[in-house]
Every structure is written in C-alpha cells, then in structure tokens.
Design a protein around this motif. Sequence first.
Motif, PDB file in Angstrom:
ATOM      1  N   PRO A  20     -81.683  -1.226 -44.926  1.00 56.08           N
ATOM      2  CA  PRO A  20     -80.684  -1.959 -45.712  1.00 56.08           C
ATOM      3  C   PRO A  20     -79.338  -1.242 -45.825  1.00 56.08           C
ATOM      4  CG  PRO A  20     -82.339  -0.974 -47.131  1.00 56.08           C
ATOM      5  CD  PRO A  20     -82.830  -0.808 -45.734  1.00 56.08           C
ATOM      6  N   ARG A  21     -79.306   0.041 -45.455  1.00 54.93           N
ATOM      7  CA  ARG A  21     -78.038   0.772 -45.529  1.00 54.93           C
ATOM      8  C   ARG A  21     -77.348   0.862 -44.169  1.00 54.93           C
ATOM      9  NH1 ARG A  21     -79.579   5.834 -49.548  1.00 54.93           N
ATOM     10  NH2 ARG A  21     -80.143   4.545 -51.336  1.00 54.93           N
ATOM     11  N   LEU A  22     -77.689  -0.030 -43.280  1.00 55.17           N
ATOM     12  CA  LEU A  22     -77.050  -0.055 -41.955  1.00 55.17           C
ATOM     13  C   LEU A  22     -75.533  -0.081 -42.078  1.00 55.17           C
ATOM     14  CD1 LEU A  22     -78.974  -2.551 -39.630  1.00 55.17           C
ATOM     15  CD2 LEU A  22     -78.495  -0.149 -39.190  1.00 55.17           C
ATOM     16  N   SER A  41     -76.158 -10.366 -43.359  1.00 53.20           N
ATOM     17  CA  SER A  41     -75.186 -10.561 -44.436  1.00 53.20           C
ATOM     18  C   SER A  41     -75.810 -10.380 -45.808  1.00 53.20           C
ATOM     19  CB  SER A  41     -74.565 -11.957 -44.335  1.00 53.20           C
ATOM     20  OG  SER A  41     -73.945 -12.131 -43.084  1.00 53.20           O
ATOM     21  N   SER A  42     -77.035 -10.832 -45.961  1.00 54.20           N
ATOM     22  CA  SER A  42     -77.684 -10.739 -47.271  1.00 54.20           C
ATOM     23  C   SER A  42     -78.264  -9.361 -47.552  1.00 54.20           C
ATOM     24  CB  SER A  42     -78.792 -11.793 -47.392  1.00 54.20           C
ATOM     25  OG  SER A  42     -79.821 -11.536 -46.451  1.00 54.20           O
ATOM     26  N   ARG A  43     -78.696  -8.653 -46.513  1.00 58.35           N
ATOM     27  CA  ARG A  43     -79.362  -7.357 -46.715  1.00 58.35           C
ATOM     28  C   ARG A  43     -78.449  -6.149 -46.529  1.00 58.35           C
ATOM     29  NH1 ARG A  43     -85.030  -7.702 -46.286  1.00 58.35           N
ATOM     30  NH2 ARG A  43     -85.638  -9.741 -47.073  1.00 58.35           N
ATOM     31  N   CYS A  44     -77.399  -6.288 -45.718  1.00 56.87           N
ATOM     32  CA  CYS A  44     -76.549  -5.124 -45.375  1.00 56.87           C
ATOM     33  C   CYS A  44     -75.069  -5.449 -45.580  1.00 56.87           C
ATOM     34  CB  CYS A  44     -76.785  -4.703 -43.925  1.00 56.87           C
ATOM     35  SG  CYS A  44     -78.500  -4.379 -43.497  1.00 56.87           S
ATOM     36  N   PRO A  45     -74.673  -5.757 -46.809  1.00 54.86           N
ATOM     37  CA  PRO A  45     -73.272  -6.148 -47.038  1.00 54.86           C
ATOM     38  C   PRO A  45     -72.264  -5.023 -46.811  1.00 54.86           C
ATOM     39  CG  PRO A  45     -74.411  -5.842 -49.115  1.00 54.86           C
ATOM     40  CD  PRO A  45     -75.461  -5.767 -48.049  1.00 54.86           C
ATOM     41  N   GLY A  46     -72.740  -3.784 -46.703  1.00 59.62           N
ATOM     42  CA  GLY A  46     -71.840  -2.662 -46.514  1.00 59.62           C
ATOM     43  C   GLY A  46     -71.589  -2.296 -45.069  1.00 59.62           C
ATOM     44  N   ILE A  47     -72.047  -3.114 -44.137  1.00 60.41           N
ATOM     45  CA  ILE A  47     -71.893  -2.781 -42.721  1.00 60.41           C
ATOM     46  C   ILE A  47     -70.407  -2.689 -42.347  1.00 60.41           C
ATOM     47  CG2 ILE A  47     -71.928  -5.131 -41.807  1.00 60.41           C
ATOM     48  CD1 ILE A  47     -73.928  -3.931 -39.655  1.00 60.41           C
ATOM     49  N   LYS A  48     -70.087  -1.704 -41.493  1.00 60.64           N
ATOM     50  CA  LYS A  48     -68.695  -1.457 -41.119  1.00 60.64           C
ATOM     51  C   LYS A  48     -68.387  -1.837 -39.668  1.00 60.64           C
ATOM     52  CE  LYS A  48     -68.180   2.366 -44.407  1.00 60.64           C
ATOM     53  NZ  LYS A  48     -67.283   1.638 -45.314  1.00 60.64           N
ATOM     54  N   THR A  49     -69.371  -1.691 -38.781  1.00 58.86           N
ATOM     55  CA  THR A  49     -69.169  -2.006 -37.369  1.00 58.86           C
ATOM     56  C   THR A  49     -70.177  -3.061 -36.939  1.00 58.86           C
ATOM     57  OG1 THR A  49     -68.431   0.253 -36.896  1.00 58.86           O
ATOM     58  CG2 THR A  49     -69.139  -1.079 -35.020  1.00 58.86           C
ATOM     59  N   LEU A  50     -69.684  -4.135 -36.325  1.00 62.46           N
ATOM     60  CA  LEU A  50     -70.567  -5.227 -35.910  1.00 62.46           C
ATOM     61  C   LEU A  50     -70.117  -5.772 -34.562  1.00 62.46           C
ATOM     62  CD1 LEU A  50     -72.858  -7.256 -36.525  1.00 62.46           C
ATOM     63  CD2 LEU A  50     -71.141  -8.676 -37.667  1.00 62.46           C
ATOM     64  N   SER A  51     -71.041  -5.814 -33.616  1.00 65.49           N
ATOM     65  CA  SER A  51     -70.768  -6.433 -32.321  1.00 65.49           C
ATOM     66  C   SER A  51     -71.694  -7.624 -32.118  1.00 65.49           C
ATOM     67  CB  SER A  51     -70.970  -5.436 -31.171  1.00 65.49           C
ATOM     68  OG  SER A  51     -70.807  -6.108 -29.930  1.00 65.49           O
ATOM     69  N   LEU A  52     -71.082  -8.787 -31.924  1.00 68.09           N
ATOM     70  CA  LEU A  52     -71.825 -10.018 -31.620  1.00 68.09           C
ATOM     71  C   LEU A  52     -71.539 -10.469 -30.197  1.00 68.09           C
ATOM     72  CD1 LEU A  52     -71.143 -11.974 -34.941  1.00 68.09           C
ATOM     73  CD2 LEU A  52     -73.212 -10.705 -34.308  1.00 68.09           C
ATOM     74  N   ARG A  53     -71.043  -9.567 -29.390  1.00 70.98           N
ATOM     75  CA  ARG A  53     -70.618  -9.904 -28.035  1.00 70.98           C
ATOM     76  C   ARG A  53     -71.736 -10.588 -27.236  1.00 70.98           C
ATOM     77  NH1 ARG A  53     -67.768  -5.758 -23.701  1.00 70.98           N
ATOM     78  NH2 ARG A  53     -67.663  -7.241 -21.970  1.00 70.98           N
ATOM     79  N   GLN A  54     -71.383 -11.697 -26.614  1.00 73.96           N
ATOM     80  CA  GLN A  54     -72.304 -12.459 -25.768  1.00 73.96           C
ATOM     81  C   GLN A  54     -73.570 -12.862 -26.522  1.00 73.96           C
ATOM     82  OE1 GLN A  54     -71.869  -9.399 -22.493  1.00 73.96           O
ATOM     83  NE2 GLN A  54     -71.950 -11.247 -21.224  1.00 73.96           N
ATOM     84  N   THR A  55     -73.383 -13.309 -27.748  1.00 73.07           N
ATOM     85  CA  THR A  55     -74.497 -13.884 -28.504  1.00 73.07           C
ATOM     86  C   THR A  55     -74.182 -15.354 -28.785  1.00 73.07           C
ATOM     87  OG1 THR A  55     -73.566 -13.280 -30.668  1.00 73.07           O
ATOM     88  CG2 THR A  55     -75.035 -11.674 -29.606  1.00 73.07           C
ATOM     89  N   ALA A  56     -75.172 -16.078 -29.277  1.00 76.55           N
ATOM     90  CA  ALA A  56     -75.021 -17.516 -29.495  1.00 76.55           C
ATOM     91  C   ALA A  56     -74.777 -17.872 -30.962  1.00 76.55           C
ATOM     92  CB  ALA A  56     -76.280 -18.236 -28.996  1.00 76.55           C
ATOM     93  N   GLN A  71     -66.692  -5.198 -45.900  1.00 72.64           N
ATOM     94  CA  GLN A  71     -66.404  -3.803 -45.561  1.00 72.64           C
ATOM     95  C   GLN A  71     -66.187  -3.594 -44.067  1.00 72.64           C
ATOM     96  OE1 GLN A  71     -66.129  -1.636 -48.247  1.00 72.64           O
ATOM     97  NE2 GLN A  71     -66.357  -3.622 -49.263  1.00 72.64           N
ATOM     98  N   LEU A  72     -66.203  -4.662 -43.293  1.00 66.37           N
ATOM     99  CA  LEU A  72     -66.077  -4.542 -41.843  1.00 66.37           C
ATOM    100  C   LEU A  72     -64.770  -3.867 -41.436  1.00 66.37           C
ATOM    101  CD1 LEU A  72     -67.485  -7.968 -40.629  1.00 66.37           C
ATOM    102  CD2 LEU A  72     -68.403  -5.708 -40.067  1.00 66.37           C
ATOM    103  N   GLU A  73     -64.900  -2.902 -40.521  1.00 71.17           N
ATOM    104  CA  GLU A  73     -63.741  -2.195 -39.977  1.00 71.17           C
ATOM    105  C   GLU A  73     -63.567  -2.451 -38.480  1.00 71.17           C
ATOM    106  OE1 GLU A  73     -64.226   1.926 -40.869  1.00 71.17           O
ATOM    107  OE2 GLU A  73     -64.306   1.599 -43.034  1.00 71.17           O
ATOM    108  N   SER A  74     -64.672  -2.700 -37.772  1.00 69.57           N
ATOM    109  CA  SER A  74     -64.630  -2.922 -36.330  1.00 69.57           C
ATOM    110  C   SER A  74     -65.535  -4.098 -35.982  1.00 69.57           C
ATOM    111  CB  SER A  74     -65.081  -1.661 -35.588  1.00 69.57           C
ATOM    112  OG  SER A  74     -65.084  -1.881 -34.189  1.00 69.57           O
ATOM    113  N   VAL A  75     -64.970  -5.100 -35.306  1.00 73.69           N
ATOM    114  CA  VAL A  75     -65.724  -6.314 -34.976  1.00 73.69           C
ATOM    115  C   VAL A  75     -65.497  -6.676 -33.509  1.00 73.69           C
ATOM    116  CG1 VAL A  75     -66.060  -8.761 -35.481  1.00 73.69           C
ATOM    117  CG2 VAL A  75     -65.551  -7.166 -37.340  1.00 73.69           C
ATOM    118  N   ASN A  76     -66.592  -6.901 -32.795  1.00 72.15           N
ATOM    119  CA  ASN A  76     -66.531  -7.298 -31.397  1.00 72.15           C
ATOM    120  C   ASN A  76     -67.063  -8.727 -31.286  1.00 72.15           C
ATOM    121  OD1 ASN A  76     -66.829  -7.701 -28.630  1.00 72.15           O
ATOM    122  ND2 ASN A  76     -67.501  -5.603 -28.235  1.00 72.15           N
ATOM    123  N   LEU A  77     -66.173  -9.653 -30.946  1.00 68.51           N
ATOM    124  CA  LEU A  77     -66.527 -11.065 -30.804  1.00 68.51           C
ATOM    125  C   LEU A  77     -66.291 -11.543 -29.368  1.00 68.51           C
ATOM    126  CD1 LEU A  77     -64.937 -12.350 -34.126  1.00 68.51           C
ATOM    127  CD2 LEU A  77     -67.345 -11.824 -33.685  1.00 68.51           C
TER     128      LEU A  77
END
Length: 199
Positions: A20-22, A41-56, A71-77
């Motif tokens: 949960p602290r991801l 979103s419900s379990r790890c609201p403190g996440i800072k880096t997220l990549s959803l590249r090539q997902t549906a 808290q997002l600082e880096s996002v890959n879409l």
Amino acid sequence: LRALPNVTDTGVCLVISANPRLVHLVLRQTQITDEALRMLSSRCPGIKTLSLRQTAVTNQCMQESFRVLTQLESVNLASTVVDRHSLEELTRSCPMLRSLNLREAHRVEERGMRAVARCAGLLRLNLRECVTNDDGLRAVAQGCPRLRALTMTRVNGITGRGLLDVALGCLQLETLVLDSCKGVRHLPPELARLPKLVK
C-alpha cells in the motif's frame, strides 16, 4: 512490471494489496484494465511515478484516478487513448507533476496541449508523434517556463514559428530533441541563444 504481456489485473491487484505504500509503478505493456488502476487509486494514493504506457486503460478511469492520485510527479501515457479531458484532470489535480510522456498519444491535439500548459512546474515533456501545431506549442511554451527537456519527433504540425515561442518562453531548456518534423523549414536563431541548451 514493464513489458510483461501476461500480467493482468489479478496479478497487479495482488501487488498493490501487498504494497500500500507503493511510490513507483510501471505497468507498461501489461494487460491491465480500469480495474487495476481503480484499485491503485484507492490503495496507493501517495504514488509518485506511474507508467500506463501501451495499456488499455480508458479515459474515464484516468480522469477518476488522477483526481485521487494528487502526489504524481512523473506520468507516462505513451501509446494510450489519453485525451484532453484526462490531461485537464491530471494538470488540475497534480500540482507536483514534473515529467509527462505523451509519445504517440494521438488523441491529445492542440486542446490537450492547452491542458498541459497549466502545469507551470513541468520539467520534461515528450511529444513524439503527437498531433499538435504551433498554437499548441505556444501554449506549452508560455505555460511551462521551467521546461528543461522537450522531445518532438515526427510532430508534423509545428513550424519554426512554434519553435520561436519555445525559445522565447522556455529559457531553462537544456535538451531539445527535434527530428523529422516536416513543417520545420528553419530553426529560429533565438534557440541558439538559450543559455542552458546543450549545443
């Protein structure tokens, strides 16, 4: 978890439940859907880096999630269906956003660039193969004055006029990748005067 095409919502949800602290999560080229992102979103609201590249993942789910993941600082879409509505929510809800990858995000267009321009603290932006024009680029140049790295490969709607706006608005720019942009016939001399641009 990048480039694991057999990873599905079930596996990702197990990882999220156990951690949960991801803070950093890369889901590139996995088989996840909205289910996994909603759980994140419900379990790890403190996440800072997220990549959803090539997902549906859908736009609706992105919007819902960005509203929570403040808290997002880096996002890959890259290579997702992200559009201006999701970008509007991202830039509105995530004031600490510093890095954004929109490579091959073909639904973004000029209005999406105007949403990106709301992110005054943005440092890195990848627009490779995006569909935008000089007006969109001007909005980013005026709205993101702290930009240090900008990638534009095969962005055929831009011209030297848009690059002039970058030169005048992004005085902290250190890296500019400009490749195969058919509309660019010349580089404005103002680019060479940027003090931090690696020449």
